[in-house]
Write a protein that holds these residues in place. Structure first.
Motif, PDB file in Angstrom:
ATOM      1  N   ASP A 107       0.010  -4.179   7.032  1.00  0.00           N
ATOM      2  CA  ASP A 107       0.481  -4.866   8.233  1.00  0.00           C
ATOM      3  C   ASP A 107       1.673  -4.093   8.791  1.00  0.00           C
ATOM      4  O   ASP A 107       2.747  -4.090   8.193  1.00  0.00           O
ATOM      5  CB  ASP A 107       0.882  -6.291   7.851  1.00  0.00           C
ATOM      6  N   TYR A 108       1.476  -3.425   9.918  1.00  0.00           N
ATOM      7  CA  TYR A 108       2.535  -2.605  10.498  1.00  0.00           C
ATOM      8  C   TYR A 108       3.662  -3.433  11.106  1.00  0.00           C
ATOM      9  O   TYR A 108       4.776  -2.936  11.270  1.00  0.00           O
ATOM     10  CB  TYR A 108       1.959  -1.641  11.537  1.00  0.00           C
ATOM     11  N   ASP A 109       3.417  -4.693  11.414  1.00  0.00           N
ATOM     12  CA  ASP A 109       4.480  -5.554  11.920  1.00  0.00           C
ATOM     13  C   ASP A 109       5.450  -5.915  10.802  1.00  0.00           C
ATOM     14  O   ASP A 109       6.661  -5.801  10.958  1.00  0.00           O
ATOM     15  CB  ASP A 109       3.904  -6.829  12.540  1.00  0.00           C
ATOM     16  N   GLU A 110       4.915  -6.329   9.672  1.00  0.00           N
ATOM     17  CA  GLU A 110       5.743  -6.725   8.533  1.00  0.00           C
ATOM     18  C   GLU A 110       6.140  -5.531   7.665  1.00  0.00           C
ATOM     19  O   GLU A 110       7.050  -5.628   6.852  1.00  0.00           O
ATOM     20  CB  GLU A 110       5.009  -7.755   7.676  1.00  0.00           C
ATOM     21  N   GLY A 111       5.393  -4.426   7.804  1.00  0.00           N
ATOM     22  CA  GLY A 111       5.669  -3.245   6.988  1.00  0.00           C
ATOM     23  C   GLY A 111       5.329  -3.452   5.522  1.00  0.00           C
ATOM     24  O   GLY A 111       6.083  -3.037   4.641  1.00  0.00           O
ATOM     25  N   ASP A 131       0.017 -11.621   0.305  1.00  0.00           N
ATOM     26  CA  ASP A 131       0.947 -10.845   1.125  1.00  0.00           C
ATOM     27  C   ASP A 131       2.057 -10.318   0.214  1.00  0.00           C
ATOM     28  O   ASP A 131       2.857 -11.090  -0.319  1.00  0.00           O
ATOM     29  CB  ASP A 131       1.527 -11.743   2.217  1.00  0.00           C
ATOM     30  N   TYR A 132       2.081  -8.996  -0.001  1.00  0.00           N
ATOM     31  CA  TYR A 132       3.076  -8.400  -0.875  1.00  0.00           C
ATOM     32  C   TYR A 132       4.488  -8.525  -0.314  1.00  0.00           C
ATOM     33  O   TYR A 132       5.453  -8.569  -1.065  1.00  0.00           O
ATOM     34  CB  TYR A 132       2.756  -6.929  -1.140  1.00  0.00           C
ATOM     35  N   GLY A 133       4.637  -8.586   1.003  1.00  0.00           N
ATOM     36  CA  GLY A 133       5.951  -8.742   1.617  1.00  0.00           C
ATOM     37  C   GLY A 133       6.563 -10.091   1.316  1.00  0.00           C
ATOM     38  O   GLY A 133       7.746 -10.200   0.993  1.00  0.00           O
ATOM     39  N   ASP A 134       5.747 -11.150   1.400  1.00  0.00           N
ATOM     40  CA  ASP A 134       6.213 -12.515   1.116  1.00  0.00           C
ATOM     41  C   ASP A 134       6.096 -12.870  -0.363  1.00  0.00           C
ATOM     42  O   ASP A 134       6.740 -13.811  -0.827  1.00  0.00           O
ATOM     43  CB  ASP A 134       5.401 -13.546   1.913  1.00  0.00           C
ATOM     44  N   GLY A 135       5.208 -12.167  -1.062  1.00  0.00           N
ATOM     45  CA  GLY A 135       4.949 -12.508  -2.458  1.00  0.00           C
ATOM     46  C   GLY A 135       4.228 -13.836  -2.596  1.00  0.00           C
ATOM     47  O   GLY A 135       4.395 -14.539  -3.588  1.00  0.00           O
ATOM     48  N   LEU A 189       1.920  -4.261   2.414  1.00  0.00           N
ATOM     49  CA  LEU A 189       0.521  -4.302   2.010  1.00  0.00           C
ATOM     50  C   LEU A 189       0.057  -5.740   1.841  1.00  0.00           C
ATOM     51  O   LEU A 189       0.870  -6.641   1.624  1.00  0.00           O
ATOM     52  CB  LEU A 189       0.347  -3.579   0.674  1.00  0.00           C
ATOM     53  N   PHE A 190      -1.267  -5.928   1.890  1.00  0.00           N
ATOM     54  CA  PHE A 190      -1.866  -7.218   1.570  1.00  0.00           C
ATOM     55  C   PHE A 190      -3.240  -6.987   0.980  1.00  0.00           C
ATOM     56  O   PHE A 190      -3.852  -5.944   1.181  1.00  0.00           O
ATOM     57  CB  PHE A 190      -1.947  -8.134   2.804  1.00  0.00           C
ATOM     58  N   HIS A 228      -0.346  -2.793  14.956  1.00  0.00           N
ATOM     59  CA  HIS A 228      -1.642  -2.532  14.332  1.00  0.00           C
ATOM     60  C   HIS A 228      -1.691  -3.061  12.909  1.00  0.00           C
ATOM     61  O   HIS A 228      -0.664  -3.269  12.265  1.00  0.00           O
ATOM     62  CB  HIS A 228      -1.923  -1.032  14.315  1.00  0.00           C
ATOM     63  N   LEU A 229      -2.926  -3.245  12.432  1.00  0.00           N
ATOM     64  CA  LEU A 229      -3.233  -3.573  11.044  1.00  0.00           C
ATOM     65  C   LEU A 229      -4.298  -2.602  10.587  1.00  0.00           C
ATOM     66  O   LEU A 229      -5.139  -2.183  11.394  1.00  0.00           O
ATOM     67  CB  LEU A 229      -3.844  -4.971  10.912  1.00  0.00           C
TER      68      LEU A 229
END
Length: 73
Positions: free
Chosen positions: A42-46, A62-66, A48-49, A27-28
């Motif tokens: 983003d529940y896949d990446e865990g 994308d906070y996960g990738d920066g 925020l965006f 889910h998102l």
């Protein structure tokens, strides 16, 4: 909402704030902030965006990738 993820060849469907990404099976959440701005998780990446939509383009941070990602139709 119905969208298509061409990178993963799958659908993304649902009603805001809850969406489902069929390619990853997760889910998102996407919440409208007003003025074309959205925040989400983003529940896949865990992670925020943030997203800004203008015309037919969307700029996503994308906070996960920066990193920023730009999409258009």
């Amino acid at each position: 909402m119905n969208a298509y993820d061409y990178d993963n060849s799958c659908r993304i469907t649902g009603n805001l704030p809850g969406l489902y990404h069929y390619g990853v099976g997760k889910h998102l959440t996407v919440t409208a902030e007003g003025g074309g701005k959205f925040s989400g998780y983003d529940y896949d990446e865990g992670c925020l965006f943030n997203m800004t939509v203008s015309g037919t383009s969307a700029l996503i941070y994308d906070y996960g990738d920066g990193n920023y990602f730009r999409y258009s139709t």
